[in-house]
Design an enzyme around this catalytic site. Sequence first.
Site, PDB file in Angstrom:
ATOM      1  N   ARG A  69     -37.990  -0.427 -12.734  1.00  0.00           N
ATOM      2  CA  ARG A  69     -37.195  -0.307 -14.044  1.00  0.00           C
ATOM      3  C   ARG A  69     -37.963   0.196 -14.814  1.00  0.00           C
ATOM      4  NH1 ARG A  69     -36.823  -4.573 -15.930  1.00  0.00           N
ATOM      5  NH2 ARG A  69     -37.804  -5.482 -13.714  1.00  0.00           N
ATOM      6  N   ASP A 277     -31.172 -13.243  -6.470  1.00  0.00           N
ATOM      7  CA  ASP A 277     -32.219 -13.124  -8.057  1.00  0.00           C
ATOM      8  C   ASP A 277     -31.120 -13.159  -9.163  1.00  0.00           C
ATOM      9  OD1 ASP A 277     -33.686 -10.622  -9.193  1.00  0.00           O
ATOM     10  OD2 ASP A 277     -31.707  -9.355  -9.755  1.00  0.00           O
ATOM     11  N   ARG A 375     -39.340  -1.023  -1.883  1.00  0.00           N
ATOM     12  CA  ARG A 375     -37.721  -2.616  -1.850  1.00  0.00           C
ATOM     13  C   ARG A 375     -36.909  -2.211  -0.185  1.00  0.00           C
ATOM     14  NH1 ARG A 375     -37.153  -5.532  -6.594  1.00  0.00           N
ATOM     15  NH2 ARG A 375     -38.850  -5.192  -7.781  1.00  0.00           N
TER      16      ARG A 375
HETATM   17  C1  OXD Z   1     -36.130  -6.604 -11.223  1.00  0.00           C
HETATM   18  C2  OXD Z   1     -34.890  -6.738  -9.055  1.00  0.00           C
HETATM   19  O1  OXD Z   1     -37.006  -6.057 -10.781  1.00  0.00           O
HETATM   20  O2  OXD Z   1     -34.533  -8.421  -8.994  1.00  0.00           O
HETATM   21  O3  OXD Z   1     -35.803  -7.875 -11.176  1.00  0.00           O
HETATM   22  O4  OXD Z   1     -35.334  -5.815  -9.226  1.00  0.00           O
HETATM   23 MN    MN Z   2     -34.265  -9.532 -10.481  1.00  0.00          MN
END
Ligand code: OXD
Ligand code: MN
Length: 592
Positions: A69, A277, A375
Site C-alpha cells: 500500500r 482483517d 500475498r
Molecule cells: C493490510 C492488509 O495491509 O490487510 O493491512 O492487507
Molecule cells: Mn489489514
Amino acid sequence: MIKYAHVQEWVDQMAAMCQPDDIYWCDGSEDERKRMTAQAVKLGELIELNQEKLPGCFLHRTAANDVARTEHLTYICTTFQGDAGPTNNWMPPREAYRKAREIFTGSMKGRTMYVVPFSMGPIGSPFSKIGIELTDSVYVVLNMRIMTRMGEQVLDALGPNGEYTKCLHSKADLDIDRRLILHFPEDNAIWSVGSGYGGNVLLGKKCLALRIATVQAQREKWLAEHMLVLGIEEPNGRIQYVAAAFPSACGKTNLAMLIPPQGLKQKGYRIWTVGDDIAWMRLDTDGQLWAINPEMGFFGVVPGTNSKTNANAMTTIARGTIYTNVALKGDGTVWWEGHDDPPPAEAIGWQGTPWTPGMVDKDGKPRLSTHANARFTAPLLNCPTHSFRMEQHHGVPIAAIIFGGRRATLAPLVYESFDWEHGVFLGATMASERTAAQVGALGEVRRDPMAMLPFCGYNMADYFGHWLDMGRRVTRQPRIFHVNWFRTDEKGKFLWPGYGENLRIIEWVLGRCRGEVEGVKTPIGFVPNPKDLDMTGLDVPADAMAKLFAVSRDAWQAELKDIAGFFDQFGTRLPAEMWRQYELLSARLQAK
Ligand code: OXD
Ligand code: MN
C-alpha cells in the site's frame, strides 16, 4: 442482468472519461470465472500453476514498485481539512477529481472496463454495504470474486434506488508518479489509479470496508475496525468470540486460524475463524456488540506461512488461490522464504528472473525469492476452521476486544484496561514497529491507534470520540485488553513463542470476561497472576515470564511524553477523556 438507470448513468460517465474498448458487466458465475481466468493467462496477468498439486491456483507478479500500500499517495478528500484530520493526507475534492481525471482520461483505451457489483457482508443483511467497482484489471476482478460476495445477485439486492459506493480503478500505466488512491466520503466514492497492488485496488477492502465505512459507521453509530474475529468453543458448546486489532503483517491471519497447542489439546477447544482483517460491529437490541466479517476471502501475507506457523492457512491456500509475488518452481508449484520445504535448487523469483539460494543483490544483501509482502488471495470457505455463521446477518456476539502492537520492549504480553474509557485510551495510544505491508522504513515505531492509522477515513480525534460514545451505548460492554506477542530479551530474542500458544493468553482474557480469574493491578492495567495461565506443555523460564509481564515505570514515563506529542496534534478536537486518562496514567506511574 438488471442494469438500473442510476448505475448505468454512472458507468456511462466513467466510461466516457476512461474510454475503454468495451464494457463487461460481471455476473459472478462459475462459467465467467473460467473464461476470465483463461483470458488472464493469455494476457500474462496470471501464470497457471501445477493443477494437479495446486488445483485452481495461479500466480501473479506485480511491477517492482507496486508491492505494498502506498500510504503517501492515499488521500481523504473532504471539503474541510479538519474532517480528514492531521493523520490523513488531505486534498480538496475538486482538486483531487481534477488531478485524477487527467490520469484516468483515456486510461482504458485498448482494454475492457469490468463492472463488478459486490456486497461487503451477507447479501441483503442490514449490516452489509454494496459497492460497484469499475476496473480495467482482470486480476482485480478475479480477486474481488474471492474477497467479496460478487455478481448479479448484488444488483438484485441493490434495487432501483439503492445506495452504493462508486469505486473506480484503472491500472493506467502503473506509474508510481501517476498513482493516486482517493476517498470521497461526502460522495461515497473511491478513485484509485496507477496501481495493481491489492490493498490499493481491491476497493472493497481497505478503501470501502475501512476508510469509507468508518465515516458511515460514525454517522450510523457502529464500528468499522481493522480486526480479526475468532470464536473459541468449549466442549460444553459455549462459543465466545473476540475481536482483535493488530497493524498489518503482525499475525492477524495466524491468530484468526489458531490451532490449540499440544498442552491445551485435552481441554477440547474448537476454534472458529470468522475473519482475519476487518470487523463491522453493531449494537443489537440485546445491548450487545455483534460483529460480521464483511469479506469472504483472505488476502494474507505469504512469507513465513508454513504448517507450523499456520497449518490451516496451508490447507486454505492449497486450492483456488491466487498467489502474488512468490517464487515459481520448475514443477509449476510455488515456494517462499519460511515454506515447509527446503529452498529449491533454482526457481523463478518474484520479479520473473532466475533465482538460486544464497543470491545477493548489488549491495551484497540477500536476494529473496519472494517479496516480503507477497500475498495469497484465498476463499474463506477453504479454511478448515471457517465459522458456520458467515451468512448470519447479525454475525457473532463479541465478548472481548483486544488491541495489539509489535513492540520489542515496554508493553507486557497482556494487560487489561480498567474500564471502557481506559480501553479506548489503550487503543488510541497503541504503537507498533513498521512492517513490509506498507512502503517505508521497517522496524521504526509509529503510533498506530486501534491499528487504524492508515485506515480511518476521518479525523482520528472524532474517531476516539465515537469509540467513547459507543461505550455509552453498549449496555453489555466487552472488556478491552492489550497484547504484545513480540517482546524480546536483551539479545533481541522473542520471549514468547506466539502462534498457537497465544491461546493461553486468550484463555485468560475469556476467564476475565466471565469474572472467573483475578488480575494483578499495575499502573497500566491488570496483568495475569502467573498461576492463572495454563502453561501445560510449554516451558517458558520464570525469568522470561517475569520480563514478559514487567512494567517499567521509567520506560512508561518516556512513553507518556511520546503520547503527549501524538495527542497534541489533535488540539482541542481530542476528547477530554483522552487527556484525563493520560493524567490518570501519569499519576499511577508516579504513585509509590
Ligand atoms: C493490510 C492488509 O495491509 O490487510 O493491512 O492487507
Ligand atoms: Mn489489514
